[in-house]
Motif scaffolding. Structure first.
Motif, PDB file in Angstrom:
ATOM      1  N   ASP A  12      20.505  42.268  82.655  1.00 26.24           N
ATOM      2  CA  ASP A  12      19.742  41.389  81.778  1.00 26.24           C
ATOM      3  C   ASP A  12      20.508  41.140  80.528  1.00 26.24           C
ATOM      4  O   ASP A  12      19.699  40.816  79.440  1.00 26.24           O
ATOM      5  CB  ASP A  12      18.453  42.028  81.260  1.00 26.24           C
ATOM      6  N   GLN A  13      21.721  41.265  80.414  1.00 24.09           N
ATOM      7  CA  GLN A  13      22.513  40.905  79.186  1.00 24.09           C
ATOM      8  C   GLN A  13      23.428  39.883  79.368  1.00 24.09           C
ATOM      9  O   GLN A  13      24.757  40.169  79.453  1.00 24.09           O
ATOM     10  CB  GLN A  13      23.234  42.244  78.624  1.00 24.09           C
ATOM     11  N   ILE A  28      27.390  38.763  77.607  1.00 29.67           N
ATOM     12  CA  ILE A  28      28.574  39.667  77.420  1.00 29.67           C
ATOM     13  C   ILE A  28      29.761  38.595  77.794  1.00 29.67           C
ATOM     14  O   ILE A  28      29.458  37.676  78.760  1.00 29.67           O
ATOM     15  CB  ILE A  28      28.554  40.825  78.067  1.00 29.67           C
ATOM     16  N   MET A  80      26.448  49.266  71.898  1.00 24.94           N
ATOM     17  CA  MET A  80      25.882  48.546  72.810  1.00 24.94           C
ATOM     18  C   MET A  80      26.562  48.437  74.196  1.00 24.94           C
ATOM     19  O   MET A  80      27.949  48.701  74.167  1.00 24.94           O
ATOM     20  CB  MET A  80      25.688  47.014  72.258  1.00 24.94           C
ATOM     21  N   TYR A 114      25.579  37.910  72.064  1.00 22.46           N
ATOM     22  CA  TYR A 114      26.348  38.717  73.094  1.00 22.46           C
ATOM     23  C   TYR A 114      25.270  39.915  73.624  1.00 22.46           C
ATOM     24  O   TYR A 114      25.566  40.473  74.698  1.00 22.46           O
ATOM     25  CB  TYR A 114      27.565  39.360  72.420  1.00 22.46           C
ATOM     26  N   PHE A 115      24.629  40.447  72.743  1.00 25.23           N
ATOM     27  CA  PHE A 115      23.953  41.655  73.195  1.00 25.23           C
ATOM     28  C   PHE A 115      22.528  41.437  73.372  1.00 25.23           C
ATOM     29  O   PHE A 115      21.488  42.377  73.273  1.00 25.23           O
ATOM     30  CB  PHE A 115      23.876  42.661  72.138  1.00 25.23           C
ATOM     31  N   LEU A 116      22.042  40.117  73.393  1.00 23.94           N
ATOM     32  CA  LEU A 116      20.724  39.949  73.808  1.00 23.94           C
ATOM     33  C   LEU A 116      20.083  40.502  75.265  1.00 23.94           C
ATOM     34  O   LEU A 116      20.671  40.013  76.475  1.00 23.94           O
ATOM     35  CB  LEU A 116      20.363  38.489  73.819  1.00 23.94           C
ATOM     36  N   ASP A 117      19.411  41.518  75.165  1.00 19.27           N
ATOM     37  CA  ASP A 117      18.628  41.948  76.444  1.00 19.27           C
ATOM     38  C   ASP A 117      17.319  41.130  76.717  1.00 19.27           C
ATOM     39  O   ASP A 117      16.541  40.906  75.936  1.00 19.27           O
ATOM     40  CB  ASP A 117      18.198  43.406  76.438  1.00 19.27           C
ATOM     41  N   ASP A 165      12.456  36.504  74.683  1.00 21.46           N
ATOM     42  CA  ASP A 165      13.706  36.660  74.748  1.00 21.46           C
ATOM     43  C   ASP A 165      14.323  35.732  75.808  1.00 21.46           C
ATOM     44  O   ASP A 165      15.206  34.851  75.387  1.00 21.46           O
ATOM     45  CB  ASP A 165      14.107  38.098  75.550  1.00 21.46           C
TER      46      ASP A 165
END
Length: 215
Positions: free
Chosen positions: A112-113, A116, A145, A189-192, A198
């Motif tokens: 769910d990221q 990346i 992360m 880059y690090f958005l879950d 979201d």
């Protein structure tokens, strides 16, 4: 391809409870959310990728081209029967598969990221091949992360994690000064993607950055 057996552990066994629907199937950037980071992992210098899923997952969220040669040989999947008990159980399932593949190190990735990059993964591999440390992680504002690389010497401690404990706990305590941290500034880059908010943010950012090569 990497000279070392560095295995990706792709954690895709979440319940999607906060989203209210299987988030891996959500459309994003003209594909399924769950496939975005997976594609980058499979095109990276990882030796192999182990996809950890819930029991009964039909893998419909995986892009059709990933079932074709040669990428099909680069991944395998394992269903984790206790995934609902917490992320540590999924991680342990992946680690056991990595053991069987004689992994020298693993890189933990979250399904769910999606933002990346292949470069991130290859950078972790490059630094590990240059200097095999217990861990090498990317960070944002100094906070570790995923994706994060862990060497085989750390596997016994990773296998002791309980319930929703994450590997970040070990970086902060046991191995704080024993690894390497690579800072990235862009928070996207690090958005879950855990919630509808979201997901809205992700789609909005994609529209804003459409036409760039940063994602």
């Amino acid at each position: 391809m990497t000279k070392r057996r560095i295995i990706g552990i792709y954690l895709a066994a979440g319940k999607s409870s906060r989203m209210g629907t299987n988030k891996l199937m959500l459309p994003l950037k003209e594909e399924r959310l769950g496939s975005m980071a997976l594609k980058k992992a499979l095109h990276s210098n990882l030796y192999h990728v182990v996809i950890v899923t819930r029991e009964g997952d039909t893998l419909d969220w995986i892009a059709p081209e990933l079932f074709a040669h040669p990428l099909l040989e680069k991944w395998s999947s394992v269903a984790c029967p206790r995934s609902s008990y917490g992320q540590s159980y999924s991680l342990k399932c992946g680690l056991k598969q990595a053991y069987q593949l004689r992994a020298e190190a693993v890189i933990i990735l979250l399904a769910d990221q999606p933002f990346i990059t292949e470069h991130m993964i290859n950078q972790l591999i490059f630094y590990y091949e240059s200097c095999p440390l217990p861990y090498i992680t990317v960070t944002h504002n100094g906070i570790p992360m995923p994706p994060t690389l862990f060497s085989a010497e750390t596997f016994p401690l990773l296998l002791q994690l309980k319930e929703d404990e994450g590997a970040r706990k070990l970086i902060r305590k046991q191995w704080k000064e024993k690894g390497m941290r690579l800072e990235y500034e862009d928070p996207l880059y690090f958005l879950d993607i855990d919630t509808k908010q979201d997901y809205f943010l992700a789609t909005t950012e994609l529209k804003r950055k459409r036409g760039t090569s940063s994602i």
